[in-house]
Design a protein around this motif. Structure first.
Motif, short mmCIF file in Angstrom:
data_model
loop_
_atom_site.label_atom_id
_atom_site.label_comp_id
_atom_site.label_asym_id
_atom_site.label_seq_id
_atom_site.Cartn_x
_atom_site.Cartn_y
_atom_site.Cartn_z
N PHE A 36 42.25 33.43 50.52
CA PHE A 36 42.75 34.70 51.04
C PHE A 36 41.63 35.65 51.48
O PHE A 36 41.66 36.21 52.57
N PHE A 64 34.16 30.49 38.93
CA PHE A 64 34.65 29.12 38.69
C PHE A 64 34.54 28.32 40.00
O PHE A 64 34.56 28.91 41.08
N GLU A 129 46.43 36.61 39.91
CA GLU A 129 47.06 37.49 38.92
C GLU A 129 46.50 37.24 37.53
O GLU A 129 46.24 38.17 36.75
N LEU A 147 39.49 33.97 27.28
CA LEU A 147 38.27 34.51 27.89
C LEU A 147 37.92 35.86 27.28
O LEU A 147 36.74 36.17 27.04
N ASN A 187 47.87 40.44 44.45
CA ASN A 187 49.30 40.77 44.58
C ASN A 187 49.89 41.23 43.26
O ASN A 187 50.74 40.57 42.67
N VAL A 225 47.82 44.23 50.27
CA VAL A 225 47.15 43.26 51.13
C VAL A 225 48.19 42.26 51.64
O VAL A 225 49.08 41.86 50.89
N ILE A 228 49.45 35.63 55.28
CA ILE A 228 49.82 34.35 54.68
C ILE A 228 48.69 33.35 54.94
O ILE A 228 48.37 33.03 56.10
N LYS A 291 56.03 45.30 49.82
CA LYS A 291 55.51 43.96 50.10
C LYS A 291 55.77 43.00 48.94
O LYS A 291 56.20 41.87 49.14
P1 NAI Z 1 42.39 30.53 45.92
O1 NAI Z 1 42.85 29.59 44.89
O2 NAI Z 1 41.92 30.02 47.23
O3 NAI Z 1 41.22 31.43 45.34
C1 NAI Z 1 41.30 31.99 44.07
C2 NAI Z 1 39.97 32.64 43.73
O4 NAI Z 1 40.13 33.26 42.47
C3 NAI Z 1 38.83 31.64 43.61
O5 NAI Z 1 37.68 32.21 44.14
C4 NAI Z 1 38.67 31.45 42.09
O6 NAI Z 1 37.35 31.19 41.73
C5 NAI Z 1 39.11 32.81 41.59
N1 NAI Z 1 39.70 32.77 40.25
C6 NAI Z 1 40.76 32.03 39.82
N2 NAI Z 1 41.01 32.29 38.52
C7 NAI Z 1 40.10 33.22 38.14
C8 NAI Z 1 39.83 33.90 36.92
N3 NAI Z 1 40.56 33.66 35.83
N4 NAI Z 1 38.81 34.79 36.89
C9 NAI Z 1 38.05 35.01 37.97
N5 NAI Z 1 38.25 34.41 39.16
C10 NAI Z 1 39.26 33.53 39.23
O7 NAI Z 1 43.60 31.56 46.12
P2 NAI Z 1 43.80 32.62 47.28
O8 NAI Z 1 44.72 32.08 48.30
O9 NAI Z 1 42.49 33.13 47.71
O10 NAI Z 1 44.59 33.75 46.53
C11 NAI Z 1 43.96 34.54 45.56
C12 NAI Z 1 44.81 35.77 45.34
O11 NAI Z 1 44.81 36.57 46.50
C13 NAI Z 1 46.28 35.49 45.06
O12 NAI Z 1 46.52 35.17 43.73
C14 NAI Z 1 46.91 36.79 45.47
O13 NAI Z 1 46.89 37.71 44.40
C15 NAI Z 1 46.03 37.28 46.59
N6 NAI Z 1 46.64 37.07 47.90
C16 NAI Z 1 46.74 35.81 48.46
C17 NAI Z 1 47.35 35.63 49.67
C18 NAI Z 1 47.54 34.27 50.29
O14 NAI Z 1 48.40 34.13 51.18
N7 NAI Z 1 46.79 33.26 49.92
C19 NAI Z 1 47.84 36.78 50.43
C20 NAI Z 1 47.77 38.05 49.74
C21 NAI Z 1 47.15 38.17 48.52
#
Ligand code: NAI
Ligand code: CS2
Length: 488
Positions: A36, A64, A129, A147, A187, A225, A228, A291
């Motif tokens: 994202f 991670f 989250e 943690l 989110n 934010v 998709i 949203k």
């Molecule tokens: P992703 O799986 O590609 O990236 C997740 C990131 O979070 C990685 O860099 C990972 O290292 C980090 N992470 C995971 N668990 C963690 C923890 N316990 N502590 C610290 N860092 C941690 O996922 P993506 O698609 O980037 O989504 C991440 C967040 O962004 C979503 O959970 C949501 O809240 C938000 N988001 C995502 C959208 C989407 O369409 N993918 C759109 C709007 C918001």
């Protein structure tokens, strides 16, 4: 030398910024270099620098999964974004990232050193989250989180993002360096205020003077934010290669729509993200709720019921008229009515736009991916609206169907008896709920008893519990596809 986007001429239609990257400084440290952030804040920032000539560069931090950071370094921290509407494709290069740190590759100290550099003015986050280590129902720090237990025992060697931020602020305070703004882009309802609460809970546990200093000197602007951005696949990487002319293992594919609403509350300056389409407001809450409930609430509804009905992607659920109607009804009749929006906001128009975005067949967003971490998502996507309807005595068939879909999904068995791989930090609790329950009523009561998802109130409402038991029972007998069709 391996060819990559930093050392190879790209196809002529690729949009490449022309600014001099050597003038950028790391004024933003971002934790969570995931799918994202690359398609959203990273790209907004690159376009903002191109337009305004500012020097707000980004250092990416991952705590991670080190592989992506290594690949990013191999291509001078450049990466590509392929934006796809239903009938057009645009390839862009994002150049705002100038450096990176990884807690394992570089060590914890290297991460803390970067976060404590004086020119760093913003620490932003997309850590999912669960990264907040919060009870999302109360918004307080979860002291049972593994943690957090480890970090409180050894705060100089943090593991959680919360632990890193507090340790960095502690060092800045001790050295007399101005603090940074903490901005969540996840989110979560009141996202940065949740970050503030868990940071204060954690800091106060260590040292109340530090907690007070953070409370008085750090700002936590909330954000809404939206874009998709499905997880990357082999297929989307191949599309990137075709559009760029060279492979980009760090590239990402997303929809063309994007939105960013930010509270204008930064203690140490901020970039002009509004120059490229972001909006600064005083109070982001109405937009966040809109949203989270209308988009994300219906996304989760489509994810659980769609998965159970055998639909792999969101756009496939939109091709089923009953699912499409259900999503629209959920948005307009059960979610929009719970919102208090600024005058002039047209929520029917917003719902129509969401249906159009979900229908974009060039975006392959898996129902399974959205179903991930439901325990962290249901409170802000469905439970708040359920409370609204229960208090007002208004019907809420779609929300009940959505929660029932989640309850059946976390049984780990689909309608054909195949295993569902349930990805959720509370999986063990779901397993024990299912282990001890035989009937639908027992399952519903057991799962509703998980307070950090449903609070303590929802299980008290007998009409709601009975309705939910009946829908879970029907889901098990006639299946999701037939039940969605029957409900609509
Ligand atoms: P992703 O799986 O590609 O990236 C997740 C990131 O979070 C990685 O860099 C990972 O290292 C980090 N992470 C995971 N668990 C963690 C923890 N316990 N502590 C610290 N860092 C941690 O996922 P993506 O698609 O980037 O989504 C991440 C967040 O962004 C979503 O959970 C949501 O809240 C938000 N988001 C995502 C959208 C989407 O369409 N993918 C759109 C709007 C918001
Ligand atoms: C999705 C969101 O994965 C999920 O839970 O609902 O990531 C959704 O794609 C974004 O919030 C859209 O902005």
């Amino acid at each position: 030398m391996t060819q990559n986007i930093s050392n190879t001429p790209l196809n002529s239609q690729v949009i490449r910024p022309s600014f001099d990257r050597s003038t950028l400084k790391t004024r933003i440290v971002h934790i969570g270099f995931g799918a994202f952030h690359r398609a959203h804040q990273g790209l907004y920032t690159s376009e903002m620098i191109e337009k305004t000539g500012s020097d707000w560069g980004i250092c990416e931090i991952n705590l991670f999964g080190g592989e992506l950071i290594s690949k990013l370094r191999q291509q001078d921290h450049l990466y590509s974004v392929l934006e796809k509407s239903s009938d057009s494709v645009t390839a862009k290069i994002s150049a705002s990232v100038i450096e990176s740190r990884h807690s394992v590759l570089d060590g914890k100290q290297a991460v803390l050193d970067k976060m404590t550099e004086p020119q760093v003015a913003i620490v932003s986050m997309t850590i999912t989250e669960k990264g907040y280590c919060a009870d999302l129902n109360t918004g307080r720090l979860d002291y049972n989180n593994a943690l957090i237990i480890a970090d409180l025992a050894e705060p100089e060697q943090p593991q959680s993002a919360i632990g890193y931020i507090v340790e960095a602020l502690k060092i800045r305070k001790a050295k007399g360096i101005k603090p940074f703004t903490v901005m969540s882009c996840d989110n979560i309802q009141d996202n940065s205020r949740v970050a503030k609460q868990v940071i204060l809970d954690y800091a106060n546990k260590l040292d109340t003077e530090l907690g007070t200093w953070i409370e008085q000197n750090v700002s936590f602007p909330c954000t809404m934010v939206d874009r998709i951005v499905p997880a990357i696949t082999e297929d989307s990487l191949a599309q990137l290669t075709e559009n760029l002319g060279v492979a980009d293992p760090v590239g990402i594919v997303c929809e063309s729509f994007r939105q960013w609403v930010i509270e204008d509350d930064f203690v140490n300056g901020r970039p002009e993200w509004d120059a490229v389409g972001a909006t600064f407001v005083e109070d982001v809450r109405p937009f966040e709720d809109m949203k989270l409930r209308m988009l994300n609430g219906s996304h989760s509804f489509l994810a659980y019921l769609g998965y159970l009905a055998g639909y792999r992607y969101i756009y496939e659920t939109m091709q089923d008229q009953a699912f499409r109607n259900a999503a629209f009804k959920l948005m307009t009749e059960e979610q929009a009515v719970t919102l208090s929006m600024p005058e002039g906001t047209d929520l029917t128009e917003y719902a129509n736009l969401l249906i159009e975005r979900f229908s974009n067949a060039s975006i392959k967003h898996e129902t399974w991916q959205i179903a991930t971490d439901g325990s962290q998502k249901l409170p802000q996507r469905m439970c708040e609206s359920l409370r609204f309807h229960l208090q007002h005595g208004t019907p809420t068939p779609c929300l009940i169907l959505g929660v029932a879909g989640w309850m059946v999904y976390v049984s780990e068995q689909d309608e054909q008896g195949n295993k569902i791989i349930v990805n959720d930090p509370m999986l063990e609790q779901f397993r024990s709920a299912y282990k001890n329950a035989q009937t639908s009523e027992e399952i519903v009561l057991s799962l509703l008893g998980l307070n950090n998802i449903f609070g303590q109130d929802l299980i008290q409402n007998a009409d709601f519990v009975n309705a939910l038991v009946e829908v879970v029972e029907q889901l098990k007998t006639i299946g999701a596809k037939a039940l969605v069709a029957k409900t609509l």
